[in-house]
Design a protein around this motif. Structure first.
Motif, PDB file in Angstrom:
ATOM      1  N   SER A 267      51.028  33.986  41.851  1.00  0.00           N
ATOM      2  CA  SER A 267      50.175  32.293  41.051  1.00  0.00           C
ATOM      3  C   SER A 267      51.479  31.611  40.485  1.00  0.00           C
ATOM      4  O   SER A 267      51.648  30.574  40.774  1.00  0.00           O
ATOM      5  CB  SER A 267      48.631  32.595  40.200  1.00  0.00           C
ATOM      6  OG  SER A 267      49.125  31.350  40.537  1.00  0.00           O
ATOM      7  N   GLU A 268      51.984  32.272  39.574  1.00  0.00           N
ATOM      8  CA  GLU A 268      53.254  31.343  38.653  1.00  0.00           C
ATOM      9  C   GLU A 268      54.283  31.268  39.822  1.00  0.00           C
ATOM     10  O   GLU A 268      55.066  30.371  39.598  1.00  0.00           O
ATOM     11  CB  GLU A 268      53.876  31.852  37.729  1.00  0.00           C
ATOM     12  CG  GLU A 268      54.022  31.264  36.574  1.00  0.00           C
ATOM     13  CD  GLU A 268      54.157  31.424  35.083  1.00  0.00           C
ATOM     14  OE1 GLU A 268      54.805  30.886  34.100  1.00  0.00           O
ATOM     15  OE2 GLU A 268      53.972  32.879  34.781  1.00  0.00           O
ATOM     16  N   LEU A 269      54.494  31.766  40.427  1.00  0.00           N
ATOM     17  CA  LEU A 269      55.992  31.931  41.197  1.00  0.00           C
ATOM     18  C   LEU A 269      55.631  31.363  42.287  1.00  0.00           C
ATOM     19  O   LEU A 269      56.602  30.330  42.859  1.00  0.00           O
ATOM     20  CB  LEU A 269      56.317  33.440  41.895  1.00  0.00           C
ATOM     21  CG  LEU A 269      56.800  34.974  41.498  1.00  0.00           C
ATOM     22  CD1 LEU A 269      56.309  35.821  42.133  1.00  0.00           C
ATOM     23  CD2 LEU A 269      57.774  34.380  40.508  1.00  0.00           C
ATOM     24  N   SER A 270      54.299  30.792  42.715  1.00  0.00           N
ATOM     25  CA  SER A 270      54.186  30.303  43.927  1.00  0.00           C
ATOM     26  C   SER A 270      53.928  29.001  43.328  1.00  0.00           C
ATOM     27  O   SER A 270      53.413  28.107  44.345  1.00  0.00           O
ATOM     28  CB  SER A 270      52.906  30.264  44.338  1.00  0.00           C
ATOM     29  OG  SER A 270      51.394  30.098  43.669  1.00  0.00           O
ATOM     30  N   GLY A 271      54.295  28.355  41.356  1.00  0.00           N
ATOM     31  CA  GLY A 271      53.886  27.100  41.641  1.00  0.00           C
ATOM     32  C   GLY A 271      52.883  27.146  41.118  1.00  0.00           C
ATOM     33  O   GLY A 271      52.702  25.799  40.829  1.00  0.00           O
ATOM     34  N   CYS A 272      51.822  27.986  41.458  1.00  0.00           N
ATOM     35  CA  CYS A 272      50.113  27.397  40.906  1.00  0.00           C
ATOM     36  C   CYS A 272      50.265  28.025  39.310  1.00  0.00           C
ATOM     37  O   CYS A 272      51.208  28.210  38.868  1.00  0.00           O
ATOM     38  CB  CYS A 272      49.216  28.039  41.710  1.00  0.00           C
ATOM     39  SG  CYS A 272      49.511  27.811  43.239  1.00  0.00           S
ATOM     40  N   ASN A 273      49.083  27.603  38.504  1.00  0.00           N
ATOM     41  CA  ASN A 273      48.459  27.942  37.530  1.00  0.00           C
ATOM     42  C   ASN A 273      48.181  29.430  36.686  1.00  0.00           C
ATOM     43  O   ASN A 273      47.904  30.120  37.719  1.00  0.00           O
ATOM     44  CB  ASN A 273      47.436  27.018  36.792  1.00  0.00           C
ATOM     45  CG  ASN A 273      46.986  27.125  35.290  1.00  0.00           C
ATOM     46  OD1 ASN A 273      47.702  28.031  34.995  1.00  0.00           O
ATOM     47  ND2 ASN A 273      46.860  25.730  34.974  1.00  0.00           N
ATOM     48  N   PRO A 274      49.127  29.965  36.470  1.00  0.00           N
ATOM     49  CA  PRO A 274      49.520  31.626  35.610  1.00  0.00           C
ATOM     50  C   PRO A 274      47.801  31.485  35.406  1.00  0.00           C
ATOM     51  O   PRO A 274      47.486  33.000  34.845  1.00  0.00           O
ATOM     52  CB  PRO A 274      50.412  31.627  35.411  1.00  0.00           C
ATOM     53  CG  PRO A 274      50.814  30.228  34.285  1.00  0.00           C
ATOM     54  CD  PRO A 274      49.668  29.400  35.466  1.00  0.00           C
ATOM     55  N   ASP A 275      47.222  30.750  34.688  1.00  0.00           N
ATOM     56  CA  ASP A 275      45.927  30.849  33.712  1.00  0.00           C
ATOM     57  C   ASP A 275      44.714  31.454  34.670  1.00  0.00           C
ATOM     58  O   ASP A 275      44.867  30.556  36.384  1.00  0.00           O
ATOM     59  CB  ASP A 275      45.723  30.121  33.225  1.00  0.00           C
ATOM     60  CG  ASP A 275      46.525  30.010  31.906  1.00  0.00           C
ATOM     61  OD1 ASP A 275      46.949  31.496  31.065  1.00  0.00           O
ATOM     62  OD2 ASP A 275      47.190  29.179  31.070  1.00  0.00           O
ATOM     63  N   PRO A 276      44.073  32.540  35.173  1.00  0.00           N
ATOM     64  CA  PRO A 276      43.387  32.990  33.563  1.00  0.00           C
ATOM     65  C   PRO A 276      44.724  34.401  34.148  1.00  0.00           C
ATOM     66  O   PRO A 276      44.943  34.369  34.484  1.00  0.00           O
ATOM     67  CB  PRO A 276      41.628  33.176  33.296  1.00  0.00           C
ATOM     68  CG  PRO A 276      41.617  33.332  34.753  1.00  0.00           C
ATOM     69  CD  PRO A 276      42.238  31.792  34.966  1.00  0.00           C
ATOM     70  N   ARG A 277      44.983  34.445  32.363  1.00  0.00           N
ATOM     71  CA  ARG A 277      45.835  35.551  32.438  1.00  0.00           C
ATOM     72  C   ARG A 277      45.518  36.601  32.410  1.00  0.00           C
ATOM     73  O   ARG A 277      44.270  36.742  32.375  1.00  0.00           O
ATOM     74  CB  ARG A 277      46.809  35.713  30.898  1.00  0.00           C
ATOM     75  CG  ARG A 277      47.907  34.536  30.749  1.00  0.00           C
ATOM     76  CD  ARG A 277      48.418  34.673  31.810  1.00  0.00           C
ATOM     77  NE  ARG A 277      49.693  33.177  31.486  1.00  0.00           N
ATOM     78  CZ  ARG A 277      51.449  33.164  31.964  1.00  0.00           C
ATOM     79  NH1 ARG A 277      51.699  34.059  32.335  1.00  0.00           N
ATOM     80  NH2 ARG A 277      51.355  31.939  31.897  1.00  0.00           N
ATOM     81  N   ILE A 278      46.252  37.719  33.115  1.00  0.00           N
ATOM     82  CA  ILE A 278      45.503  39.337  33.397  1.00  0.00           C
ATOM     83  C   ILE A 278      45.786  39.743  32.061  1.00  0.00           C
ATOM     84  O   ILE A 278      47.088  39.930  31.613  1.00  0.00           O
ATOM     85  CB  ILE A 278      46.216  39.977  34.363  1.00  0.00           C
ATOM     86  CG1 ILE A 278      45.712  38.932  35.486  1.00  0.00           C
ATOM     87  CG2 ILE A 278      45.398  41.303  34.354  1.00  0.00           C
ATOM     88  CD1 ILE A 278      43.859  39.033  35.841  1.00  0.00           C
ATOM     89  N   VAL A 279      44.952  40.510  31.306  1.00  0.00           N
ATOM     90  CA  VAL A 279      45.323  41.621  30.366  1.00  0.00           C
ATOM     91  C   VAL A 279      44.050  43.095  30.551  1.00  0.00           C
ATOM     92  O   VAL A 279      42.740  43.330  31.111  1.00  0.00           O
ATOM     93  CB  VAL A 279      44.491  41.071  29.085  1.00  0.00           C
ATOM     94  CG1 VAL A 279      44.420  42.181  28.059  1.00  0.00           C
ATOM     95  CG2 VAL A 279      44.922  40.131  28.488  1.00  0.00           C
ATOM     96  N   PRO A 280      45.187  44.310  30.784  1.00  0.00           N
ATOM     97  CA  PRO A 280      44.589  45.669  31.513  1.00  0.00           C
ATOM     98  C   PRO A 280      44.293  46.522  30.474  1.00  0.00           C
ATOM     99  O   PRO A 280      44.132  46.307  29.498  1.00  0.00           O
ATOM    100  CB  PRO A 280      45.851  46.221  31.574  1.00  0.00           C
ATOM    101  CG  PRO A 280      47.354  45.780  31.001  1.00  0.00           C
ATOM    102  CD  PRO A 280      46.186  43.981  30.654  1.00  0.00           C
ATOM    103  N   PHE A 281      42.854  47.200  31.196  1.00  0.00           N
ATOM    104  CA  PHE A 281      42.338  47.728  30.224  1.00  0.00           C
ATOM    105  C   PHE A 281      42.566  48.745  30.910  1.00  0.00           C
ATOM    106  O   PHE A 281      41.682  48.817  32.194  1.00  0.00           O
ATOM    107  CB  PHE A 281      40.988  47.300  29.962  1.00  0.00           C
ATOM    108  CG  PHE A 281      40.837  46.694  28.703  1.00  0.00           C
ATOM    109  CD1 PHE A 281      41.217  45.045  29.028  1.00  0.00           C
ATOM    110  CD2 PHE A 281      40.732  46.939  27.454  1.00  0.00           C
ATOM    111  CE1 PHE A 281      41.426  43.934  27.828  1.00  0.00           C
ATOM    112  CE2 PHE A 281      40.673  45.718  26.368  1.00  0.00           C
ATOM    113  CZ  PHE A 281      40.634  44.644  26.333  1.00  0.00           C
ATOM    114  N   ARG A 282      42.424  49.932  30.290  1.00  0.00           N
ATOM    115  CA  ARG A 282      42.083  51.398  31.118  1.00  0.00           C
ATOM    116  C   ARG A 282      41.312  51.529  31.566  1.00  0.00           C
ATOM    117  O   ARG A 282      40.877  52.140  29.977  1.00  0.00           O
ATOM    118  CB  ARG A 282      43.644  52.946  30.238  1.00  0.00           C
ATOM    119  CG  ARG A 282      43.404  53.976  31.206  1.00  0.00           C
ATOM    120  CD  ARG A 282      44.658  54.845  30.976  1.00  0.00           C
ATOM    121  NE  ARG A 282      43.899  55.405  29.650  1.00  0.00           N
ATOM    122  CZ  ARG A 282      44.314  55.251  28.534  1.00  0.00           C
ATOM    123  NH1 ARG A 282      45.803  54.190  28.639  1.00  0.00           N
ATOM    124  NH2 ARG A 282      44.068  55.259  27.308  1.00  0.00           N
ATOM    125  N   GLY A 283      40.350  52.237  31.890  1.00  0.00           N
ATOM    126  CA  GLY A 283      38.773  52.949  31.866  1.00  0.00           C
ATOM    127  C   GLY A 283      38.878  54.276  32.169  1.00  0.00           C
ATOM    128  O   GLY A 283      39.801  54.607  33.423  1.00  0.00           O
TER     129      GLY A 283
END
Length: 410
Positions: A267-283
């Motif tokens: 999203s940020e590369l395309s010029g859009c807002n990067p929020d909300p950010r991704i936080v990974p959780f391993r299940g």
């Protein structure tokens, strides 16, 4: 900023008037032939499309399929960074076809989940894709859980979930002979499927309709061309340039990003807002030993606690016959890290600096500590599972099946 999906109406209108659909020098598999997964894609240095979809998981492939079936005159390409399609979240999920009971009534999530369950069954029947409509019990094992269970039942009715009923202990035993509980919601419409198989079928539909797939194309840059290349009209007709890590590029008019755990960065590369950010959780899941699979017939879930962000530890049958128990949600040190020691310095720094992780930790501190404790000590997870099926012991279980969860944080 690259033109986004909301502007596609204009492109579709223009396409009906002038685009030929597939380009005259078209590339990719012959009509009706599946993409040769694992062999990579054609070199993309001169490819141009009306629409490019970034991401070859189930969301990207479903979007591509829907778009080309509705607007067959458009030339559409899917870009995937791996050599195969649907190998990350699509291939690392629990495989449950949820019925739509959990979401707020009249919300988009509720509507899409209920409609999506019906459509996935219909699609699998059409394509001969195996699934099991094994049902689900949401079980209250403590008296204090019953009001939440009843409220969840009412929510499911409001959402239009098919076949719901509240059942008592004797009916719980009829559905799940080894499960104990005070009351449960019976969700007979819940099922299981191999979502990667579904995604690959979407890809075949897309290609048969004239779409193109480029694998081994990891997007590095998205920009609007400042001028036309020499002796080329591409800069006028296809002003968006997408480059990969090898310096190859494709051009297009519109970009749709479906990049899974990298959605914020693309999203940020395309010029859009990067929020909300991704936080990974391993299940992390435990696996019931084959000789003990008789203990579980369908999905068995706890009553969710709205104070916490995950559904809790549950019992999940799989299409291969195995039974997964879990997950424990543990913060991952890499976005696509499926093993405990997978690590990415950039991903860790993003979590620390750019996300709302600290807020999440403070809001769910006790829950997080408990998840870490269960991840470290097998007996702690088994003790929780025994609330539902007392016959399960530590010796009945082996470690681990893993998938990647993710939480979007501001």
């Amino acid at each position: 900023m690259a033109p986004a999906l909301r502007y596609l109406g204009g492109a579709c209108a223009r396409a009906r008037g002038g685009f030929s659909g597939a380009l005259a020098w078209g590339w990719g598999p012959a009509p009706g032939a599946p993409w040769p997964l694992g062999r990579g894609g054609r070199r993309a240095s001169t490819s141009s499309f009306d629409v490019v979809i970034v991401g070859g998981g189930i969301v990207g492939l479903a979007s591509a399929r829907a778009l080309i079936l509705r607007h067959p005159a458009l030339s559409i390409g899917v870009l995937e960074k791996e050599k195969d399609l649907a190998v990350h979240q699509t291939g690392h999920n629990s495989g449950v076809i949820h019925s739509g009971i959990y979401y707020k009534p009249e919300s988009l999530k509720a509507r899409l989940c209920v409609q999506g369950a019906a459509l996935i069954y219909e699609y699998c029947n059409q394509k001969g894709i195996s699934y099991k409509q094994c049902g689900k019990l949401i079980v209250a094992v403590e008296q204090e859980e019953i009001p939440r269970l009843q409220a969840l039942y009412e929510r499911g009715l409001q959402n239009g979930v098919r076949g719901l009923r509240l059942i008592q202990p004797e009916d719980i035993k009829k559905k799940e002979p080894y499960c104990r509980g005070l009351m449960a919601i019976d969700c007979p419409y819940t099922g299981i499927v191999d979502y990667r198989q579904v995604a690959l079928s979407f890809a075949q539909d897309f290609q048969e309709a004239g779409g193109s797939v480029l694998t081994n194309f990891e997007v590095k840059e998205i920009e609007t061309a400042k001028e036309s290349p020499s002796r080329s009209k591409d800069g006028v007709t296809y002003p968006i340039v997408i480059r990969n890590t090898k310096g190859e590029e494709v051009r297009c008019q519109y970009v749709v990003t479906c990049a899974g755990l990298y959605s914020d960065r693309i999203s940020e590369l395309s010029g859009c807002n990067p929020d909300p950010r991704i936080v990974p959780f391993r299940g992390d899941y435990l696996v019931l030993k084959p000789e003990k699979r008789y203990l579980v017939k369908g999905n068995i879930y706890p009553v969710p606690d709205s104070r916490f962000p995950f559904l809790g530890v549950h019992f999940t049958p799989r299409m291969d016959g195995s039974i997964w128990l879990g997950p424990n949600a543990v913060l991952a040190l890499k976005r696509e890290g499926y093993r405990p020691f997978d690590f990415s310095a950039r991903d860790v720094m993003d979590v620390i600096i750019k996300s709302g992780l600290i807020k999440l930790v403070f809001q769910n501190f006790s829950y997080g500590v408990n998840e870490m404790y269960k991840a470290l000590f097998l007996s702690a997870t088994v003790k929780h599972l025994q609330k539902f099926i007392p016959e399960i012991t530590v010796s009945d279980i082996r470690r681990w099946a893993r998938r990647t969860l993710h939480q979007q944080l501001q």
